[in-house]
Design an enzyme around this catalytic site. Structure first.
Site, PDB file in Angstrom:
ATOM      1  N   SER A  17      56.699  41.196  34.495  1.00  0.00           N
ATOM      2  CA  SER A  17      57.419  40.314  35.426  1.00  0.00           C
ATOM      3  C   SER A  17      58.438  39.452  34.689  1.00  0.00           C
ATOM      4  O   SER A  17      58.162  38.952  33.607  1.00  0.00           O
ATOM      5  CB  SER A  17      56.432  39.400  36.160  1.00  0.00           C
ATOM      6  N   GLU A  36      44.741  32.936  34.559  1.00  0.00           N
ATOM      7  CA  GLU A  36      45.641  33.542  35.537  1.00  0.00           C
ATOM      8  C   GLU A  36      44.921  33.755  36.857  1.00  0.00           C
ATOM      9  O   GLU A  36      45.403  33.389  37.917  1.00  0.00           O
ATOM     10  CB  GLU A  36      46.156  34.878  35.000  1.00  0.00           C
ATOM     11  N   GLU A  46      39.843  45.651  42.851  1.00  0.00           N
ATOM     12  CA  GLU A  46      38.695  46.532  42.586  1.00  0.00           C
ATOM     13  C   GLU A  46      38.040  46.131  41.263  1.00  0.00           C
ATOM     14  O   GLU A  46      36.821  46.078  41.148  1.00  0.00           O
ATOM     15  CB  GLU A  46      39.148  48.001  42.545  1.00  0.00           C
TER      16      GLU A  46
END
Lengths: 374, 387
Positions: free
Chosen positions: B162, B245, B369
């Site tokens: 990013s 995070e 997941e």
């Protein structure tokens, strides 16, 4: 800002937990639920005498312990975990809070010491035949008989612990059309009590039929009081729900670790793990909203309405989801009478209906937020 | 239990609110994943930093305010409520800085923290690789020791990085000991994105802007002074960022509470009395409150010496799925208008932009997941099994 139990609250929680581990196992719960009073009277005495369960949120001047509804909430969550039938919700919260909020010092002085000690049981007779706790009406009508006395006629439904209560706090419509709260001696003439059999054997309900029964007006104008009482009741129910949700998760995880298929514990299968992870998210978020609402109830905060609706909607949905998963993840054993999964499942359904179904609470919240200036 | 703010916290919140009210740009900045928007957002970082609002939780020595975690949460609530711009410096501030404070040398802290705080240097994260996404420890980019030059030679390829299209520097993991077990033998490096041998290939996201990039490394030299933590200790060092995070830093509850309030406004304007939509609005609003209050629980635990740990995974599952749901509800309220992209589009197309962005939430910072595996194994103690 301290979003956690205090040391004292942690100790309270541990004490109740230890007591229920000794005397609140599955067999005792079932025995108590099927007994005549519907709860274990000896266990109730211990809870009241040793822990002061019913006294926590009652001020000292009325024989209480002078803590708050938050402490009661901690006890209810533990009772919810063990699925223990007890008069704490019906008498200790609904009854005591109705009296306290009526502001009637005489009635509080007469009744609260016994309620706080657990020796007097009160029940709140409110719901209409449609099974709703309306803030502006009731199926009971009261006719003034002078000097604060009245004659009450009509029916109240889904009265929690109504058959065992010594005193009934009845929501009735007075001659002029206002909604009021009355004290009625459950042994008085004209009071008929009929058990209403529910699916959840751990909760007892009654229909109270009043035929010109004598009652005493507790305060003038109960509309505001009923709004608060509805919120406080909804919040207290979420304590039972959070406890039950934690129980469902714990039961399921324990079973998944022990049950072996294809040569390994079923808890090692990712398809099941993810469902249990979601159950944990339900439990954690429920407890968070429930505790925040209990704090607002204990403080009498201005945001009680918002927090109560928030918690009741969320915790009801969450427990329904957790209970359903508890059944599915246990497999066949969960649909037997012997296994406790059905007790949990039925508790989820029953508590979801009490004091506002999730969709009703969401609608209520929206109405509240629509009006609230931000 | 006590949900009241003390005087100090309230004063801090009020000061932040007043400052933001005065300084937040009246018109939205251009998208930060464009060249023009990137610069505009850097300028905003400088404006924040000038009055010490860019990194409130950092020490005063590094342009911070020594704010407590609670104060940081309050600041974030005010920040999003004020509709302030997205934080282009986010990745550096929330992912790298906590590691620099914990493992960095004094010299590294001196060199990197202040330019990070005032937007002079924007950092990009270089973790994932084409063959190492959820299975991050499978990463293959290498670092080879070069004793003569006193450093390391990096080779390989990073992706989904990013801000890398415009950023100045990167941080990431490289395999420095191929013979070690896969979680060992990794080293954490800091490097300039304009170094010799680095090629940045922007990747356009589904909104059409180059929100991330691939980074190719061809014999890129990094001196020892840009190794963060000990060589070979990169996994442990990196995982301390992962906790940050997921847990708190990247997605403060303020963002979701502000979005939920906007959703409520939208429903007031356009609800048309649909009970079904009303239900969804209320549910999203409640979920945002749940996340906010859950964060206060985490803040309390941390203040008492606990750690975020696997609870960060609970958070991450919750906020990312809430974000998607919340935006879906907004789009349904808007109806066909939500699909329009021209200047006159409802709310300037902001709900659709937010929706497109929300799709990445369940994916980045460890897919949901993976988070569910972590919750199941570390919080519930379920046995590990085949994935």
């Amino acid at each position: 800002m301290h979003f956690a139990l205090s040391e004292e609250q942690t100790e309270l929680d541990a004490t109740v937990r230890a007591l229920l581990e000794r005397r609140g196992d599955s067999e005792s719960v079932r025995r108590a639920a099927q007994s005549a009073p519907g709860y274990d009277t000896a266990l109730w005495s211990t809870l009241c005498e040793q822990i002061g369960a019913a006294a926590l949120a009652v001020p000292e001047e009325y024989g209480g312990a002078g803590f708050s509804l938050f402490e009661t909430h901690v006890v209810l969550e533990r009772l919810g975990y063990a699925l223990t039938p007890s008069p704490l919700l019906g008498s200790g919260v609904l009854g005591a809070q109705a009296l306290l909020r009526s502001g009637n010092a005489d009635a509080c002085a007469r009744l609260l010491p016994g309620i706080a000690a657990g020796t007097t049981l009160a029940a709140l007779a409110w719901a209409s035949a449609d099974g709703r706790w309306h803030l502006d009406r009731s199926d009971v009508r009261a006719t003034d008989a002078g000097a604060g006395e009245a004659r009450l006629t009509g029916s109240a439904h889904l009265v929690l612990d109504g058959t065992t209560a010594d005193v009934l706090l009845v929501v009735a419509v007075r001659d002029a059309g206002t909604v009021e709260l009355y004290e009625v001696d459950s042994a008085a003439e004209g009071v008929h009590r009929e058990p209403m059999t529910g699916l959840d054997i751990t909760l007892r309900f009654a229909r109270i039929d009043l035929d010109s029964a004598p009652g005493r007006l507790l305060c003038e104008g109960a509309a505001g009081l009923l709004g608060e009482l509805y919120d406080v009741a909804a919040v207290a129910v979420t304590a039972l729900q959070v406890g039950a949700a934690q129980r469902g998760l714990d039961m399921t995880v324990a079973y998944a670790k022990e049950r072996v298929q294809f040569g390994r514990p079923i808890g090692s299968f990712q398809a099941l793990k993810h469902r249990m992870a979601d159950m944990l998210v339900h439990v954690e978020t429920s407890r968070t909203l429930s505790w925040a609402a209990a704090w607002s109830a204990a403080q009498g905060s201005a945001n009680l309405r918002e927090r109560a609706a928030t918690a009741k909607a969320w915790c009801s949905d969450a427990l329904n989801a957790v209970a359903a998963e508890t059944v599915q993840l246990h497999g066949g054993i969960a649909i037997t009478w012997e296994h406790d999964a059905h007790l949990l499942f039925k508790r989820a359904h029953a508590t979801s209906q009490l004091f506002g179904q999730p969709h009703e609470q969401r609608r209520r919240l929206l109405g509240h937020l629509r009006l609230a200036a931000r | 239990m006590n949900l009241d703010l003390d005087d100090r916290a309230r004063a801090f919140r009020d000061e932040a609110r007043a400052w933001l009210h005065e300084h937040v740009p009246r018109t939205p900045l251009p998208n930060m994943d464009t060249a023009e928007g990137f610069e505009a957002h850097r300028e905003w970082e400088a404006t924040l930093a000038a009055d010490r609002w860019s990194v409130v939780s950092w020490p005063a020595d590094y342009l911070g305010r020594d704010a407590s975690l609670l104060e940081w949460v309050l600041f974030e609530e005010e920040y999003y409520r004020a509709g302030a711009p997205a934080r282009v410096a986010q990745n550096g501030i929330s992912l790298l800085a906590p590691i620099l404070f914990e493992y960095g040398t004094d010299e590294q802290k001196e060199r990197y923290l202040r330019p990070m705080a005032d937007g002079t240097e924007i950092w990009a994260q270089a973790w994932s690789e084409p063959e190492a996404g959820s299975d991050l420890a499978a990463l293959r980019s290498t670092a080879v020791r070069d004793d003569t030059c006193g450093g390391w030679i990096l080779n390989g390829q990073k992706t989904w990085s990013s801000r890398a299209a415009f950023a100045h520097r990167g941080f990431g993991l490289f395999r420095s000991d191929p013979s070690a077990e896969r979680h060992r033998g990794l080293t954490y490096f800091l490097f300039p994105l304009d170094a010799d041998g680095v090629t940045v290939r922007p990747i356009h996201k589904l909104d059409g802007h180059p929100g991330f990039a691939e980074i190719l490394f061809e014999d890129v030299f990094v001196p020892d002074s840009d190794v963060l933590g000990a060589p070979g200790d990169g996994w442990r060092v990196a995982m301390s960022t992962a906790g940050n995070e997921r847990g708190l830093s990247l997605r403060s509850p303020g963002r979701f509470c502000a979005a939920a309030d906007q959703l409520l406004d939208l429903w007031r304007e356009r609800g048309d009395g649909s009970p079904a939509l009303g239900e969804r609005v209320a549910d999203a609003w409640i979920a945002a409150q749940a996340y906010r209050l859950y964060t206060f629980g985490t803040v309390t635990r941390l203040a008492e010496g606990g750690s975020v740990g696997a609870d960060g995974s609970v958070n991450k599952i919750f906020w990312s799925e809430l974000d998607v749901r919340l935006h879906e509800t907004a789009l349904d309220l808007l109806g066909p208008e939500a699909e329009l992209r021209d200047a006159g589009a409802a709310a300037g197309g902001a709900w659709m932009d937010g929706y497109l962005f929300s799709l990445s939430g369940p994916i980045y910072a460890g897919t949901n997941e993976i988070q569910r595996n972590i919750v199941a194994e570390r919080l519930l103690g379920l046995p590990r099994g085949n994935r």
